[in-house]
Design an enzyme around this catalytic site. Structure first.
Site, PDB file in Angstrom:
ATOM      1  N   PHE A  12       0.864  -1.210  -0.019  1.00  0.00           N
ATOM      2  CA  PHE A  12      -0.172  -0.075   0.004  1.00  0.00           C
ATOM      3  C   PHE A  12       0.840   1.347  -0.139  1.00  0.00           C
ATOM      4  O   PHE A  12       1.000   2.093  -0.730  1.00  0.00           O
ATOM      5  CB  PHE A  12      -0.873  -0.105   1.312  1.00  0.00           C
ATOM      6  N   ASN A  33       8.076  -9.880  -1.719  1.00  0.00           N
ATOM      7  CA  ASN A  33       7.539 -11.407  -1.843  1.00  0.00           C
ATOM      8  C   ASN A  33       6.338 -11.808  -2.161  1.00  0.00           C
ATOM      9  O   ASN A  33       5.803 -12.740  -2.354  1.00  0.00           O
ATOM     10  CB  ASN A  33       8.205 -11.996  -0.790  1.00  0.00           C
ATOM     11  N   SER A 126       6.269   3.590  13.263  1.00  0.00           N
ATOM     12  CA  SER A 126       4.755   3.816  13.587  1.00  0.00           C
ATOM     13  C   SER A 126       4.278   4.474  14.778  1.00  0.00           C
ATOM     14  O   SER A 126       5.316   4.321  15.614  1.00  0.00           O
ATOM     15  CB  SER A 126       4.128   2.574  13.585  1.00  0.00           C
ATOM     16  N   TYR A 151       3.646  -6.769  17.071  1.00  0.00           N
ATOM     17  CA  TYR A 151       3.612  -5.955  15.948  1.00  0.00           C
ATOM     18  C   TYR A 151       4.571  -4.423  16.310  1.00  0.00           C
ATOM     19  O   TYR A 151       5.582  -4.144  15.864  1.00  0.00           O
ATOM     20  CB  TYR A 151       2.486  -5.728  15.129  1.00  0.00           C
ATOM     21  N   LYS A 155       8.462  -2.665  15.814  1.00  0.00           N
ATOM     22  CA  LYS A 155       8.862  -1.257  15.162  1.00  0.00           C
ATOM     23  C   LYS A 155       9.810  -0.582  16.250  1.00  0.00           C
ATOM     24  O   LYS A 155      10.742   0.151  15.950  1.00  0.00           O
ATOM     25  CB  LYS A 155       7.686  -0.428  15.222  1.00  0.00           C
ATOM     26  N   ASN A 181      -2.104   7.337  10.976  1.00  0.00           N
ATOM     27  CA  ASN A 181      -2.845   6.192  10.220  1.00  0.00           C
ATOM     28  C   ASN A 181      -3.027   6.652   8.825  1.00  0.00           C
ATOM     29  O   ASN A 181      -3.598   7.422   8.264  1.00  0.00           O
ATOM     30  CB  ASN A 181      -4.217   6.232  10.920  1.00  0.00           C
ATOM     31  N   ASP A 299      -6.928  -1.300  21.692  1.00  0.00           N
ATOM     32  CA  ASP A 299      -7.152   0.220  21.096  1.00  0.00           C
ATOM     33  C   ASP A 299      -6.534   1.162  22.134  1.00  0.00           C
ATOM     34  O   ASP A 299      -6.931   1.235  23.393  1.00  0.00           O
ATOM     35  CB  ASP A 299      -8.494   0.150  20.600  1.00  0.00           C
TER      36      ASP A 299
END
Ligand code: UD1
Length: 337
Positions: A12, A33, A126, A151, A155, A181, A299
């Protein structure tokens, strides 16, 4: 023309960055990949830039492959490293895969770069490194919080690895961009986000709901301590974000080795989930079906960035609005229907 290796260049953010690199006069070389991307993205990019782009199919975790690539493509001057897994929830169940793929591939990449005297690295980090910040907006000096997921931890660890490498090696320059975001799509609608299966992220879920691929959007929680009770994020158009990578490469030209710095890349403005829904309804001139569901575990309530440092030092600024982003995301979704 300077050759830039773009790992994850079919993804993306990677695909949009390849377009901006060409626009700025660089020659991007893609390695991917295709584990979470599609060769259609390459066709879309080529359609926009009106020429072909060189693509190597392979894994950044493969040192032999990466060394061979640097030998075949002589004179690569910089690398933008996007290739990584990115699903927060999935990382909790597959920590080893996340550490191997995200941390392992960074170490292999840097090893190969050092073997071939490639000095410049831009790394995709991030805002997840800030967790739930004590003060908003967050600056690059805000404390990092204990990561909520493997995850998020990859970072943090990757940033630390890069910083240590820079400290150890006089001939290395690196920038970590802490993205807020990323949403939207290229205004040509030739490239965009292609989530596999049910989207985890808000905007692809919104556009798929409007396209009737999903029944209705679940708004995760409406009793947060925010003006309308829903979570707040800093949504940035992917084209603006892509341009920040070009500015980072240009910034390297004015720096001496060793160099490492971190920049927040966002709009500096927070929007709630319901504001995203309302703005999207304006874009489609209709209603979006949604219901309020329980909070999603992990969240954070709100996060948005202070982006003065990128504005002042990288000479970069987000220019597109939330409405632009949602319009482009919707136009892209319509091409998939
Ligand atoms: C997360 C990560 C971010 C990562 C990104 C990539 C954190 C804090 N952030 O972003 O680092 O780069 O994933 O995948 O770990 N929402 C709904 N309904 C939905 C989906 C989302 O209400 O169906 C809400 C969420 O509760 C959140 C907002 O929309 O408030 C944005 O969610 P999402 O798009 O998943 O991104 P983050 O979780 O912020």
């Amino acid at each position: 023309m300077e050759k830039i290796l773009v790992t994850g260049g079919a993804g993306f953010i990677g695909s949009h960055t390849v377009v901006e690199l060409v626009d700025a006069g660089y020659t991007p070389i893609i390695v991917d990949n295709f584990s979470n991307s599609d060769s259609n993205a390459i066709r879309g990019v080529e359609d926009i830039i009106k020429r072909s782009v060189k693509v190597y199919e392979g894994d950044c975790n493969d040192l032999q492959f990466m060394n061979d690539l640097f030998i075949t493509e002589k004179n690569i001057t910089g690398v933008i490293h996007f290739a990584a897994y990115k699903a927060v929830g999935e990382s909790v169940g597959k920590p080893l895969e996340y550490y191997q793929n995200n941390v392992g591939s960074l170490m292999i990449l840097i090893d190969a770069m050092k073997n071939h005297n490639v000095e410049n690295l831009v790394f995709s980090s991030s805002c997840t490194v800030y967790g739930q910040p004590d003060h908003l907006p967050v600056t690059e000096l805000s404390p990092k919080k204990v990561a909520e997921s493997p995850y998020g931890n990859t970072k943090q660890v990757c940033e630390e690895i890069i910083e240590d490498v820079v400290k150890s090696n006089a001939k290395f320059k690196a920038i970590a961009l802490r993205y807020f975001n990323p949403i939207g799509a290229h205004p040509s609608s030739k490239i965009g986000e292609l989530p596999i299966g049910v989207p985890n992220n808000l905007v692809p879920f919104v556009t798929q709901t409007a396209a009737r691929i999903r029944e209705e959007l679940s708004v995760f929680g409406d009793d947060y301590n925010t003006p309308d009770g829903t979570c707040i994020r800093d949504y940035i158009h992917v084209v603006d974000l892509a341009k920040a990578h070009v500015k980072s490469l240009q910034h390297f030209n004015n720096q001496k080795t060793p160099y490492f710095d971190i920049f927040n890349i966002g709009t500096g403005k927070g929007n709630s989930v319901l504001e995203v829904v309302k703005t999207f309804e304006k874009v489609i001139d209709g209603k979006l079906k949604y219901k309020v569901d329980p909070k999603r575990p992990g969240d954070v309530e709100q996060v948005f960035g202070n982006v003065d440092k990128a504005n002042n030092e990288l000479k970069w600024k987000a220019e597109l609005t939330l409405e632009d982003s949602l319009r482009d995301a919707w136009n892209w979704q319509k091409t998939l229907m």
